[in-house]
Design an enzyme around this catalytic site. Structure first.
Site, PDB file in Angstrom:
ATOM      1  N   LEU A 101      -7.191   0.875  -1.208  1.00 53.81           N
ATOM      2  CA  LEU A 101      -6.208   0.739  -2.359  1.00 53.81           C
ATOM      3  C   LEU A 101      -6.445  -0.434  -3.391  1.00 53.81           C
ATOM      4  O   LEU A 101      -5.687  -0.673  -4.355  1.00 53.81           O
ATOM      5  CB  LEU A 101      -4.830   0.559  -1.847  1.00 53.81           C
ATOM      6  CG  LEU A 101      -4.345   2.108  -1.649  1.00 53.81           C
ATOM      7  CD1 LEU A 101      -3.098   1.918  -0.637  1.00 53.81           C
ATOM      8  CD2 LEU A 101      -3.684   2.549  -3.200  1.00 53.81           C
TER       9      LEU A 101
ATOM     10  N   LEU B 250       0.860  -1.243  -0.006  1.00 52.06           N
ATOM     11  CA  LEU B 250       0.121   0.128  -0.097  1.00 52.06           C
ATOM     12  C   LEU B 250       0.939   1.408   0.149  1.00 52.06           C
ATOM     13  O   LEU B 250       2.165   1.254   0.539  1.00 52.06           O
ATOM     14  CB  LEU B 250      -1.100   0.105   1.339  1.00 52.06           C
ATOM     15  CG  LEU B 250      -1.790  -1.094   1.542  1.00 52.06           C
ATOM     16  CD1 LEU B 250      -2.830  -0.935   2.443  1.00 52.06           C
ATOM     17  CD2 LEU B 250      -2.671  -1.686   0.034  1.00 52.06           C
ATOM     18  N   CYS B 251       0.429   2.378  -0.862  1.00 52.83           N
ATOM     19  CA  CYS B 251       1.084   3.753  -0.679  1.00 52.83           C
ATOM     20  C   CYS B 251       0.878   4.453   0.433  1.00 52.83           C
ATOM     21  O   CYS B 251       0.532   5.575   0.416  1.00 52.83           O
ATOM     22  CB  CYS B 251       0.502   4.346  -1.902  1.00 52.83           C
ATOM     23  SG  CYS B 251       0.793   3.557  -3.367  1.00 52.83           S
ATOM     24  N   THR B 252       1.489   3.813   1.719  1.00 54.16           N
ATOM     25  CA  THR B 252       1.391   4.467   3.044  1.00 54.16           C
ATOM     26  C   THR B 252       2.576   3.940   3.711  1.00 54.16           C
ATOM     27  O   THR B 252       2.641   2.657   3.869  1.00 54.16           O
ATOM     28  CB  THR B 252      -0.105   4.387   3.674  1.00 54.16           C
ATOM     29  OG1 THR B 252       0.238   4.889   5.103  1.00 54.16           O
ATOM     30  CG2 THR B 252      -0.798   3.091   3.668  1.00 54.16           C
TER      31      THR B 252
END
Ligand SMILES: *Cc1c(COP(=O)(O)O)cnc(C)c1O
Length: 400
Positions: free
Chosen positions: A390, A350-352
């Site tokens: 996402l 995930l982009c976090t």
């Protein structure tokens, strides 16, 4: 390097390819792909058997299904326990699919009228969380011409010390303040309800066996006082749960032998009790398997980037009710028993930066294609994680 929690005894000490429910992790991922949760129900059976042997006969074991509401899982767990505790209309439907309504109870604040009605029609017990909810339940039952089964959830004046999540000892959306309970019980009985008793839940994820024993004794005492003040016998006293499992370095399991002995001393003769557990029953049976997609070095840190992360295992990322992020137990599934020879951070896709399953953990060398096993995934895993976030989609779940 940062420490990780202990691998549950059912999997610790293995060598080679991790075995879950008698098959290797590589077999499971060959069959189901990754990421996947595998639940070994033999472990659940064994744990419930141990608990049954430790607890006094007057205490029945309930499963709090929010820990793992997968229907195929509930089908196996339901016959092993005396009751199922639910916290929504959706969970109620799942419980009623596998359990007689007489052994289903429904707690939780903010029950809507349709949920109250579903429970009353089915004959499940409502654990009332407020006087307003009591009024609505009585009105619905009267309109339907049905006698409702009503228990009163008490907001106790004490909390479970050392618990990860405290649920008592303060103003609360859960339960009715103890001082107001006797009057409500009298009112329910006068209105013709089938009064089922008390529900008193003081906290969750406690590992301090002495604190658990003290809280249970206080809970038993409170139920007795409230019943006396109400002038009525409680058919069942649900003393809550709170038994935790070791997630992190230094955690030790609850001494259920001690809990059983002390509870036997505390309980009243001829009084029926229930204990309601989620993670203690389901947590250790589950393993989350995710495949390493990429391995990269950035600065001083090596990252193993996997095909699953907090979208399926939010709790392991430290974002589900923990104050300080600590590492759950992790292994490279094909390299059990091989000594750690590097420090890596295990992250999801995930982009976090929150998506971190293992922070600077010591593991044997692993490459893309290898499978990471994240333990303690049987409770508050799939159903307590933002799988839609996402768009990677849900993980497969296998009940074995
Ligand atoms: C969540 C919950 C449980 C189960 O908690 P665990 O920590 O998983 O054992 C039991 N009772 C109530 C009322 C709950 O809300």
């Amino acid at each position: 390097m940062k420490p990780m929690g202990p691998i549950p005894p059912y999997f610790a000490g293995q060598s080679g390819d991790l075995r879950i429910a008698g098959r290797s992790a590589s077999d499971w991922v060959a069959e189901a792909g990754t990421p996947v949760f595998v639940y070994d129900t033999a472990i659940v059976r064994e744990r419930i058997g141990q608990l049954r042997a430790a607890l006094p006969r007057a205490v029945e074991i309930h499963f709090a299904i929010k820990a793992n509401p997968l229907p195929a899982f509930l089908e196996i767990v339901s016959p092993l326990v005396g009751g199922l505790d639910v916290a929504s209309g959706g969970e109620l439907a799942k419980a009623l699919a596998v359990k007689d309504a007489a052994h289903v109870s429904f707690a939780g604040p903010g029950k809507r009228d349709v949920e109250l009605e579903a429970a009353i029609v089915a004959g499940a017990t409502l654990n009332l969380e407020s006087e307003g909810e009591a009024d609505r339940a009585l009105a619905i039952a009267e309109r339907l011409g049905v006698t409702p089964k009503l228990a009163v959830r008490v907001n106790p004046s004490f909390e479970l010390k050392g618990s990860g999540m405290k649920m008592g000892g303060r103003p609360s959306p859960f339960g009715i303040d103890a001082a107001r309970v006797p009057a409500l019980v009298r009112r329910l009985i006068a209105a013709g309800a089938d009064w089922r008793g008390f529900h008193i839940f003081a906290g969750s994820q406690a590992l301090d066996s002495d604190a658990i024993c003290e809280t249970q004794a206080a809970t038993v005492g409170l139920a007795r006082e409230l019943a006396e003040a109400a002038g009525a016998r409680a058919p069942l006293v649900n003393i809550g749960g709170g038994l935790g499992i070791p997630y992190f370095a230094g955690d030790v399991p609850v001494d259920i032998g001690l809990v059983g002995e002390r509870l036997a001393e505390a309980i009243e003769p001829d009084q029926a009790y229930a204990i309601e557990l989620g993670r203690w029953i389901a947590g250790e049976c589950g393993v989350y398997l995710t495949r390493i997609v990429d391995r990269k070095v950035s600065g001083e840190e090596t990252f193993l980037i996997c095909d699953g992360g907090l979208n399926h295992q939010l709790a392991a990322s430290g974002n589900f009710g923990t104050v300080v992020r600590r590492n759950y137990p992790i292994a490279i599934a094909g390299k059990m028993g091989i000594a750690a020879d590097e420090t890596v951070s295990v992250v999801g896709p995930l982009c976090t930066p929150l998506d971190r399953l293992g922070d600077k953990v010591a593991l044997p060398h692993a490459e893309p294609g290898d499978v990471v096993a994240l333990f303690l995934a049987g409770a508050y895993g799939a159903s307590a994680s933002p799988a839609a976030f996402l768009g990677h989609g849900p993980a497969a779940e296998i009940v074995a």
